[in-house]
Design a protein around this motif. Structure first.
Motif, PDB file in Angstrom:
ATOM      1  N   ALA A   1     -15.835  28.236   1.147  1.00 30.81           N
ATOM      2  CA  ALA A   1     -15.023  28.884   1.399  1.00 30.81           C
ATOM      3  C   ALA A   1     -14.812  29.013   3.071  1.00 30.81           C
ATOM      4  O   ALA A   1     -15.820  28.934   3.331  1.00 30.81           O
ATOM      5  CB  ALA A   1     -15.061  30.336   0.869  1.00 30.81           C
ATOM      6  N   ALA A   2     -13.594  29.341   3.376  1.00 31.79           N
ATOM      7  CA  ALA A   2     -13.497  29.420   4.868  1.00 31.79           C
ATOM      8  C   ALA A   2     -13.923  30.965   5.318  1.00 31.79           C
ATOM      9  O   ALA A   2     -14.210  31.839   4.307  1.00 31.79           O
ATOM     10  CB  ALA A   2     -11.842  29.304   5.521  1.00 31.79           C
ATOM     11  N   ALA A   3     -14.067  31.444   6.368  1.00 34.13           N
ATOM     12  CA  ALA A   3     -14.636  32.776   6.999  1.00 34.13           C
ATOM     13  C   ALA A   3     -13.533  33.480   6.447  1.00 34.13           C
ATOM     14  O   ALA A   3     -12.194  33.166   6.389  1.00 34.13           O
ATOM     15  CB  ALA A   3     -14.672  32.612   8.550  1.00 34.13           C
ATOM     16  N   PRO A   4     -13.841  34.973   6.109  1.00 32.04           N
ATOM     17  CA  PRO A   4     -13.059  36.044   5.948  1.00 32.04           C
ATOM     18  C   PRO A   4     -11.834  36.025   6.989  1.00 32.04           C
ATOM     19  O   PRO A   4     -12.104  36.154   8.048  1.00 32.04           O
ATOM     20  CB  PRO A   4     -13.738  37.112   5.475  1.00 32.04           C
ATOM     21  CG  PRO A   4     -15.179  36.780   5.316  1.00 32.04           C
ATOM     22  CD  PRO A   4     -15.353  35.410   6.093  1.00 32.04           C
ATOM     23  N   ILE A   5     -10.807  36.341   6.659  1.00 29.36           N
ATOM     24  CA  ILE A   5      -9.697  36.364   7.514  1.00 29.36           C
ATOM     25  C   ILE A   5      -9.850  37.256   8.421  1.00 29.36           C
ATOM     26  O   ILE A   5      -9.736  37.460   9.835  1.00 29.36           O
ATOM     27  CB  ILE A   5      -8.115  36.836   6.745  1.00 29.36           C
ATOM     28  CG1 ILE A   5      -7.884  35.509   5.883  1.00 29.36           C
ATOM     29  CG2 ILE A   5      -7.132  36.932   7.812  1.00 29.36           C
ATOM     30  CD1 ILE A   5      -6.627  35.561   5.186  1.00 29.36           C
ATOM     31  N   ALA A   6     -10.241  38.692   8.183  1.00 29.80           N
ATOM     32  CA  ALA A   6     -10.559  39.779   8.676  1.00 29.80           C
ATOM     33  C   ALA A   6     -11.657  39.521   9.932  1.00 29.80           C
ATOM     34  O   ALA A   6     -11.352  40.077  11.249  1.00 29.80           O
ATOM     35  CB  ALA A   6     -10.849  41.236   7.967  1.00 29.80           C
ATOM     36  N   THR A   7     -12.598  38.899   9.578  1.00 30.82           N
ATOM     37  CA  THR A   7     -13.528  38.466  10.400  1.00 30.82           C
ATOM     38  C   THR A   7     -13.035  37.695  11.508  1.00 30.82           C
ATOM     39  O   THR A   7     -13.504  37.681  12.597  1.00 30.82           O
ATOM     40  CB  THR A   7     -14.900  37.911   9.739  1.00 30.82           C
ATOM     41  OG1 THR A   7     -15.046  38.540   8.468  1.00 30.82           O
ATOM     42  CG2 THR A   7     -15.980  37.924  10.520  1.00 30.82           C
ATOM     43  N   THR A   8     -12.374  36.594  11.007  1.00 29.49           N
ATOM     44  CA  THR A   8     -11.916  35.720  11.902  1.00 29.49           C
ATOM     45  C   THR A   8     -10.868  36.502  13.067  1.00 29.49           C
ATOM     46  O   THR A   8     -10.872  36.150  14.296  1.00 29.49           O
ATOM     47  CB  THR A   8     -11.023  34.417  11.471  1.00 29.49           C
ATOM     48  OG1 THR A   8     -11.919  33.931  10.503  1.00 29.49           O
ATOM     49  CG2 THR A   8     -10.326  33.783  12.233  1.00 29.49           C
ATOM     50  N   PHE A   9      -9.970  37.248  12.656  1.00 21.93           N
ATOM     51  CA  PHE A   9      -8.890  37.935  13.594  1.00 21.93           C
ATOM     52  C   PHE A   9      -9.787  38.858  14.461  1.00 21.93           C
ATOM     53  O   PHE A   9      -9.128  39.113  15.309  1.00 21.93           O
ATOM     54  CB  PHE A   9      -7.666  38.339  12.862  1.00 21.93           C
ATOM     55  CG  PHE A   9      -6.906  37.122  12.403  1.00 21.93           C
ATOM     56  CD1 PHE A   9      -6.352  36.208  13.472  1.00 21.93           C
ATOM     57  CD2 PHE A   9      -6.331  37.076  11.229  1.00 21.93           C
ATOM     58  CE1 PHE A   9      -5.616  35.333  13.283  1.00 21.93           C
ATOM     59  CE2 PHE A   9      -5.570  36.011  10.906  1.00 21.93           C
ATOM     60  CZ  PHE A   9      -5.183  35.012  11.671  1.00 21.93           C
ATOM     61  N   LYS A  10     -10.723  39.579  14.029  1.00 19.81           N
ATOM     62  CA  LYS A  10     -11.212  40.546  14.883  1.00 19.81           C
ATOM     63  C   LYS A  10     -12.023  39.683  15.919  1.00 19.81           C
ATOM     64  O   LYS A  10     -11.810  40.161  16.998  1.00 19.81           O
ATOM     65  CB  LYS A  10     -12.581  41.292  13.933  1.00 19.81           C
ATOM     66  CG  LYS A  10     -13.421  42.214  14.838  1.00 19.81           C
ATOM     67  CD  LYS A  10     -13.825  43.452  14.313  1.00 19.81           C
ATOM     68  CE  LYS A  10     -14.644  44.054  15.242  1.00 19.81           C
ATOM     69  NZ  LYS A  10     -15.036  43.915  16.570  1.00 19.81           N
ATOM     70  N   ALA A  11     -12.595  38.694  15.922  1.00 24.16           N
ATOM     71  CA  ALA A  11     -13.148  37.822  16.674  1.00 24.16           C
ATOM     72  C   ALA A  11     -12.184  37.508  17.717  1.00 24.16           C
ATOM     73  O   ALA A  11     -12.317  37.332  18.942  1.00 24.16           O
ATOM     74  CB  ALA A  11     -14.047  36.795  15.941  1.00 24.16           C
TER      75      ALA A  11
END
Ligand SMILES: [Zn+2]
Length: 498
Positions: free
Chosen positions: A183-193
């Motif tokens: 699985a790819a990284a969770p969307i929320a984590t990615t966009f927070k970064a």
């Protein structure tokens, strides 16, 4: 405070008509303020730099690369297509600490500067997700190297196995669970970064800027792409993605969206003049016009396209439609020398393989403008790419005693068709000499080498399982994608790309 002044004396400045004229260049605080006849008077505090017997050209601008590829040099096998490459791509990012990220970018920058490149657009990937520290490490490497860069975290919310419709089903039962689970990284984590990266940028934007890099449209959900476009608008930063790089991407894109990838991206509001798209090979009818109307720029990567067998981009049609095209190398694990001179030459030569009329070919002059001004537009740097008053002093000095310049008749032609970077004598970025007398003056290349060898040993050991699992599935993925591309492949290229 008095301005820092430099005067370059004795050089021959490349002209738009392909010739070169003896001109001196006055630089103040890193910008060109005057270009005049040899020996023109300047104030006594201008530091002289000799360019005797040198051809002066604007620094080449690499419209598309990935700095993480540098530590992965030599790890990508021969005869590997794009999707086969992607099955093993995790091994070029996992297990890397901040120092590895810095080191890979420093190696990449060193290679580019040596070959006359002074700015690049870097889509850099971190595993499992982007981080402010990781992107800052990459940006610091460019800062230390003394090169300009746009640094974008390369992000997605799907793995290749979930991105390509039908791929998981096509895998044997014995492999499907293992790859389906990825699985790819969770969307929320990615966009927070990403938000943190864009909101807290600490580098001098004259040299190094942040951007966003949604990796491949099929690897991103629609919501993900829309959020990337929103963030880029909100922060006023560039966006870059890989568009229709392979036949499989184009045909599976149509299968997933029911329309062409470009049309789909347009409907999402993703196309804009902040966007540059890498590759753009397998375009459909109307796509080029649409890209042009939206002000999208294209990063043409001929050497990587040949290495991965991706195809030939319809560059003449793009130029005819008013699309700005830049030239990139792509990463040094799919375009091994990251050589902008070679990429520029290939951009011109490749256009000749299926255009019968010679005036349809991309000329040396057109290719060079793409590799400088065209790429600069893709980076959103509007004051680089030319040697002209008001522009940044990013200047490459080429040795005119090199054999391909002797006898000297047509400097532009002899450079685009003959230069491979070996004549690079001096590289100046913002008026500062970063390479001279055969040496990088900003980074310790000997130390970079020993650190790279150590890191490669450690990372190869840590990622051995990924290499094994990637190899297990690469041929199957390659065969699946080749089959998807067959329909497109059987059409004449002109029909596919207009
Ligand atoms: Zn790429």
């Amino acid at each position: 405070m008095s301005k820092r002044k430099t005067v370059i004396r004795g050089g021959h400045v490349l002209q738009a008509d392909g010739g070169a004229l003896p001109r001196d260049i006055l630089i103040e605080d890193g910008r060109i303020v005057a270009i005049e006849g040899a020996g023109f008077p300047v104030s006594a505090d201008a530091e002289p730099v000799s360019a005797n017997d040198r051809l002066l050209i604007p620094g080449l601008v690499n419209a598309h690369t990935h700095s993480h590829g540098a530590l992965n040099r030599g790890a990508v096998e021969d005869r590997v297509s794009l999707e086969m490459f992607l099955t093993g791509a995790g091994a070029s990012a996992r297990s890397r600490g901040l120092e590895d990220k810095y080191l890979s970018a420093a190696l990449s920058a060193a290679g580019m500067i040596r070959k006359g490149c002074t700015a690049c657009f870097d889509l850099t990937v971190e595993f499992p997700e982007p981080s402010t520290d990781g992107i800052a490490a990459v940006a610091r490497a460019y800062q230390d190297a003394g090169m300009r860069a746009v640094v974008a975290p390369m992000i997605a919310d799907r793995t290749i196995y979930h991105a390509l419709p039908g791929l998981l089903d096509a895998l044997p039962d014995s492999l499907r669970p293992q790859f389906g689970r990825l699985a790819a990284a969770p969307i929320a984590t990615t966009f927070k970064a990403c938000n943190d990266i864009l909101a807290n940028w600490n580098f001098d934007a004259r040299f190094i800027r942040p951007a966003l890099g949604p990796s491949i449209p099929l690897h991103c959900s629609d919501d993900f792409l829309v959020e990337c476009a929103r963030l880029s608008r909100e922060h006023g930063v560039r966006l870059q993605t890989h568009l229709a790089e392979s036949r499989a991407q184009a045909s599976l894109g149509r299968a997933r969206c029911g329309i062409s990838l470009v049309e789909h991206l347009d409907k999402l509001g993703f196309l804009s003049d902040r966007l540059s798209v890498a590759h753009a090979i397998w375009l459909e009818s109307g796509d080029i016009r649409r890209l042009g109307e939206c002000g999208v720029t294209v990063a043409h990567n001929p050497s990587s396209n040949l290495r991965l067998g991706s195809g030939v981009a319809p560059v003449r049609e793009m130029l005819r439609a008013g699309v700005t095209v830049g030239i990139g190398t792509d990463a040094s694990n799919t375009s091994d020398g990251q050589n902008m001179f070679e990429a520029t030459r290939l951009a011109s030569y490749l256009s000749r393989i299926d255009a019968f009329a010679a005036d349809e070919w991309i000329s040396a002059g057109e290719a060079f403008v793409m590799a400088t001004e065209g790429s600069a537009k893709g980076l959103g740097f509007h004051e680089i790419g030319r040697i002209a008053a008001g522009y940044e002093a990013d200047i490459v000095f080429l040795r005119l005693e090199s054999t391909h310049f002797v006898p000297l008749r047509s400097p532009l032609l002899q450079m685009v068709f003959g230069e491979n970077g070996a004549s690079v004598d001096t590289v100046m970025v913002g008026g500062r000499v970063v390479f001279g007398e055969g040496k990088l003056l900003t980074l310790d290349e000997g130390q970079l080498r020993s650190r790279a060898e150590e890191a490669a040993r450690r990372l190869d050991e840590a990622n051995a399982d990924l290499v094994v699992s990637g190899a297990k599935v690469a041929r199957l993925v390659g065969a699946f994608c080749a089959a998807q591309g067959c329909e497109l492949h059987s059409l004449p290229r002109k029909l596919r790309s207009l």
